[in-house]
Design an enzyme around this catalytic site. Structure first.
Site, PDB file in Angstrom:
ATOM      1  N   LYS A 250      -3.400 -24.604 -48.737  1.00 33.97           N
ATOM      2  CA  LYS A 250      -2.914 -25.787 -48.022  1.00 33.97           C
ATOM      3  C   LYS A 250      -4.046 -26.573 -47.342  1.00 33.97           C
ATOM      4  O   LYS A 250      -5.126 -26.031 -47.079  1.00 33.97           O
ATOM      5  CB  LYS A 250      -1.860 -25.361 -47.004  1.00 33.97           C
ATOM      6  CG  LYS A 250      -0.619 -24.748 -47.673  1.00 33.97           C
ATOM      7  CD  LYS A 250       0.456 -24.388 -46.664  1.00 33.97           C
ATOM      8  CE  LYS A 250       1.708 -23.845 -47.370  1.00 33.97           C
ATOM      9  NZ  LYS A 250       2.784 -23.505 -46.420  1.00 33.97           N
TER      10      LYS A 250
ATOM     11  N   PHE B 248      13.756 -28.648 -42.826  1.00 33.11           N
ATOM     12  CA  PHE B 248      12.342 -28.625 -42.461  1.00 33.11           C
ATOM     13  C   PHE B 248      11.434 -29.177 -43.588  1.00 33.11           C
ATOM     14  O   PHE B 248      10.217 -29.208 -43.423  1.00 33.11           O
ATOM     15  CB  PHE B 248      11.885 -27.201 -42.108  1.00 33.11           C
ATOM     16  CG  PHE B 248      12.090 -26.200 -43.223  1.00 33.11           C
ATOM     17  CD1 PHE B 248      11.168 -26.077 -44.256  1.00 33.11           C
ATOM     18  CD2 PHE B 248      13.198 -25.356 -43.220  1.00 33.11           C
ATOM     19  CE1 PHE B 248      11.351 -25.157 -45.258  1.00 33.11           C
ATOM     20  CE2 PHE B 248      13.386 -24.432 -44.230  1.00 33.11           C
ATOM     21  CZ  PHE B 248      12.462 -24.330 -45.260  1.00 33.11           C
TER      22      PHE B 248
ATOM     23  N   ARG C 147       2.551 -13.130 -54.791  1.00 37.55           N
ATOM     24  CA  ARG C 147       3.412 -13.175 -53.610  1.00 37.55           C
ATOM     25  C   ARG C 147       3.120 -11.992 -52.688  1.00 37.55           C
ATOM     26  O   ARG C 147       3.171 -12.115 -51.461  1.00 37.55           O
ATOM     27  CB  ARG C 147       4.886 -13.212 -54.035  1.00 37.55           C
ATOM     28  CG  ARG C 147       5.248 -14.468 -54.825  1.00 37.55           C
ATOM     29  CD  ARG C 147       6.745 -14.631 -55.033  1.00 37.55           C
ATOM     30  NE  ARG C 147       7.431 -14.948 -53.783  1.00 37.55           N
ATOM     31  CZ  ARG C 147       7.476 -16.149 -53.220  1.00 37.55           C
ATOM     32  NH1 ARG C 147       6.847 -17.164 -53.787  1.00 37.55           N
ATOM     33  NH2 ARG C 147       8.135 -16.347 -52.103  1.00 37.55           N
TER      34      ARG C 147
ATOM     35  N   THR D 228       6.114 -14.980 -45.283  1.00 37.34           N
ATOM     36  CA  THR D 228       5.974 -16.405 -44.967  1.00 37.34           C
ATOM     37  C   THR D 228       5.485 -16.643 -43.546  1.00 37.34           C
ATOM     38  O   THR D 228       4.654 -17.515 -43.300  1.00 37.34           O
ATOM     39  CB  THR D 228       7.336 -17.118 -45.159  1.00 37.34           C
ATOM     40  OG1 THR D 228       7.803 -16.875 -46.485  1.00 37.34           O
ATOM     41  CG2 THR D 228       7.200 -18.609 -44.938  1.00 37.34           C
TER      42      THR D 228
ATOM     43  N   ARG E   2      -1.994 -14.468 -45.616  1.00 38.69           N
ATOM     44  CA  ARG E   2      -1.349 -15.152 -44.490  1.00 38.69           C
ATOM     45  C   ARG E   2      -1.613 -14.442 -43.166  1.00 38.69           C
ATOM     46  O   ARG E   2      -1.696 -15.086 -42.114  1.00 38.69           O
ATOM     47  CB  ARG E   2       0.154 -15.272 -44.756  1.00 38.69           C
ATOM     48  CG  ARG E   2       0.491 -16.345 -45.782  1.00 38.69           C
ATOM     49  CD  ARG E   2       1.917 -16.288 -46.248  1.00 38.69           C
ATOM     50  NE  ARG E   2       2.281 -17.427 -47.103  1.00 38.69           N
ATOM     51  CZ  ARG E   2       3.327 -17.448 -47.909  1.00 38.69           C
ATOM     52  NH1 ARG E   2       4.136 -16.390 -47.989  1.00 38.69           N
ATOM     53  NH2 ARG E   2       3.579 -18.508 -48.643  1.00 38.69           N
TER      54      ARG E   2
ATOM     55  N   HIS F 150       0.554 -20.984 -50.731  1.00 37.04           N
ATOM     56  CA  HIS F 150       1.894 -21.070 -51.312  1.00 37.04           C
ATOM     57  C   HIS F 150       1.823 -20.537 -52.731  1.00 37.04           C
ATOM     58  O   HIS F 150       0.771 -20.580 -53.381  1.00 37.04           O
ATOM     59  CB  HIS F 150       2.381 -22.526 -51.323  1.00 37.04           C
ATOM     60  CG  HIS F 150       3.627 -22.742 -52.127  1.00 37.04           C
ATOM     61  ND1 HIS F 150       4.879 -22.391 -51.653  1.00 37.04           N
ATOM     62  CD2 HIS F 150       3.819 -23.250 -53.373  1.00 37.04           C
ATOM     63  CE1 HIS F 150       5.786 -22.683 -52.578  1.00 37.04           C
ATOM     64  NE2 HIS F 150       5.173 -23.205 -53.635  1.00 37.04           N
TER      65      HIS F 150
END
Length: 589
Positions: free
Chosen positions: A454, A501, A529, A535, A549, A562
């Site tokens: 990101k 959102f 993943r 998340t 993350r 992502h």
């Protein structure tokens, strides 16, 4: 201070005794020493080059030039009675390099490289490299050591294949052309170049008006980096007499003999010339031979360790009985033998798969019992990487039958882990590299997924994330930086478009370009993943502390990365952003 010859006060210090040599070693910075014989004198052909560098670099405190008479300096006795010019490079009192012959391009590049490094070290921008000091010995003694010669050492070139060429899937074609020319690809990798590396590697282009656009282009996607060997390399094409005569000596130092310059240039730049003749030089860039070792250290820090290795990937299989009783023992031996386990998969073979793996025993009376055994429980399939991996694995596991192993190879794994229920080796390995490639693709069919870094992730952290991705066994087969439009974002985040959102997600993506990647690996969607982690970064730090993350996420929205939610979404997104990928040729992808 050492004495000076009249007329050379501003250029070269004269060293004609051991005391003056020892005094010279106290110089701070770099001293370039022309070692000469009393009967022939210093190399006058290089003095114009030294004057030019002295003026242009203007670094009197850290750049010094000297001439040293080998006949009068004890340290230099191994150079006596030699007629070839020799240039030594002393860095803060240590002789770290040597060039034989009046090779002006090599000497010029070496001086500029070392002075630039000294300036960066003084400014705190880099750590001092660990150079090996050259020790001179009497050439008449029996244990005389070879002196390191910069002009004769192993020669490697860095080649960077540009992002647009990688994106258009021409890498395999270019590598094939290079190897057909008689060159050897010693190491290779794909990565996104940093701005600092691009500016350094392409420093000669810095004054060109479009250089800033070029830097942006070179950092926009994935480049392919190759290390090409030219050790004992003959030029892969014939040079005609007229071409040799057409070579012009450099205008900066016209005194150099044309023959010396053209021969050295041909040796140093034969790869560049070959690429130009093959009309592929516009797709890739060859590094400056003087600086290539520095960039090898940047791109391949373990190059000295892996250089000369013949790394091979093979498939290994631990049969059900051994897997059940001695799995950990066998895995420990595999790692202790220097193999790297790239992938492993527990699976129960079907009858058809068992017949393929056991085909070599199909004429034996126990074949049916073997097939029944192979389908009775889980086996462990492994992809192993090792130096001369195929033969090493064959030697390690031993013969195919237990009886033969006990007689001829009692130390083999076949003999050590024999099971009374079967008279065959409890471990399987590929018979050839060609078979290994097919078997690996069968048992570990590659899958591709879409991944995204990101916009909020800083550049240095992007590089850290890419390093984690590669260490986890993913192949980054495509990559580019892109500011995502609403249309593209709708496709990538199709599963959350109706959520309240989602407008926050769109605002986050509009903050800057995202790094879009195609990651390829067996079971890639779920493996990516898993590597991303939950998340919510707070949850990731509790439940999956080694995940991306957990390390780089801030909150649920700014959680660094992502990934596609399933294989269908992955395929659609990849097709949209990169076009169709060829599943049969991942290297082309």
């Amino acid at each position: 201070m050492a004495s000076k010859k009249r007329g050379e006060v501003q250029l070269q210090t004269v060293i004609n005794s051991q005391n003056l040599w020892d005094e010279m070693l106290l110089n701070k910075g770099l001293t370039v020493i022309d070692v000469y014989q009393a009967w022939c004198g210093p190399c006058k052909a290089m003095q114009n080059l030294f004057r030019k560098l002295k003026t242009e670099l203007n670094e009197d405190e850290i750049l010094h030039f000297a001439v040293a008479e080998a006949d009068s300096v004890v340290t230099l006795q191994s150079f006596r009675d030699k007629c070839e010019p020799v240039f030594l490079f002393s860095l803060n009192g240590k002789i770290i390099s040597m060039v034989k012959g009046a090779n002006a391009p090599l000497v010029n590049g070496k001086i500029i490289q070392l002075i630039n490094e000294e300036k960066k070290i003084a400014a705190g921008e880099m750590v001092r490299p660990q150079y090996t000091e050259i020790i001179f010995v009497d050439s008449d003694t029996e244990d005389a050591a070879e002196v390191q010669d910069e002009s004769a050492e192993e020669h490697f070139n860095i080649v960077i294949i540009r992002p647009d060429t990688v994106h258009s899937r021409k890498v395999h074609e270019i590598k094939t052309i290079i190897t057909k020319g008689g060159f050897v690809i010693e190491a290779e990798d794909k990565r996104r170049l940093t701005e600092e590396v691009v500016r350094d590697f392409y420093s000669k282009m810095a004054d060109e008006p479009e250089f800033e656009d070029f830097v942006a282009f070179m950092t926009s996607g994935l480049s392919s980096i190759l290390v090409i060997s030219q050790e004992n390399q003959q030029a892969p094409f014939e040079e005609t007499e007229s071409e040799t005569q057409a070579e012009e000596p450099s205008q900066d130092y016209p005194e150099l003999e044309e023959k010396v310059t053209s021969e050295k240039m041909k040796k140093d730049y034969s790869l560049q010339e070959y690429l130009e003749r093959q009309q592929i030089s516009q797709f890739c860039d060859v590094g400056n031979s003087i600086n290539d070792n520095k960039f090898i250290d940047i791109f391949f820090p373990d190059f000295e360790k892996i250089k000369g290795m013949k790394l091979e990937k093979i498939l290994a299989l631990i049969r059900p009985g051994l897997f059940k009783e001695n799995k950990e023992d066998v895995l420990g031996i595999i790692e202790n033998e220097g193999f790297k386990i790239l992938m492993k998969r527990q699976l129960v073979l079907s009858k058809e798969e068992a017949q393929i793996v056991c085909k070599e025993y199909e004429n034996e009376h126990y074949f049916e019992n073997l097939i029944e055994n192979m389908t009775s429980g889980p086996s462990l399939a492994l992809v192993l990487l090792g130096d001369n991996g195929l033969e090493h694995w064959k030697d390690l596991i031993g013969p195919k039958s237990v009886e033969e192993a006990r007689t001829r190879a009692p130390e083999s794994l076949c003999a050590q882990f024999a099971k009374e229920s079967l008279p065959i080796n409890q471990l399987y390995g590929s018979d050839s590299l060609e078979a290994a490639k097919k078997e690996i693709q069968y048992f570990f069919p590659p899958q591709s997924t879409l991944a995204l870094i990101k916009p909020h992730v800083h550049d240095e952290n992007k590089d850290d994330i890419l390093k984690i991705i590669k260490e986890d066994g993913f192949e980054v087969t495509q990559m580019k930086e892109l500011l995502l439009t609403r249309e593209l974002a709708d496709c990538i985040y199709m599963t959350i478009q109706t959520k309240d959102f989602y407008k926050d997600v769109l605002e986050m993506l509009a903050e800057g370009p995202s790094v879009i990647m195609v990651l390829t690996k067996w079971n890639a969607v779920s493996e990516w993943r898993k590597l991303m982690g939950p998340t919510d970064p707070e949850e990731a730090r509790l439940l999956s502390p080694d995940s991306i993350r957990a390390h780089f996420g801030i909150n649920v929205l700014y959680n660094a990365v992502h990934g596609a939610s399933n294989i269908y979404v992955a395929e659609e997104n990849i097709r949209l952003l990169f076009g169709e990928l060829d599943p049969e040729n991942l290297e082309e992808n």
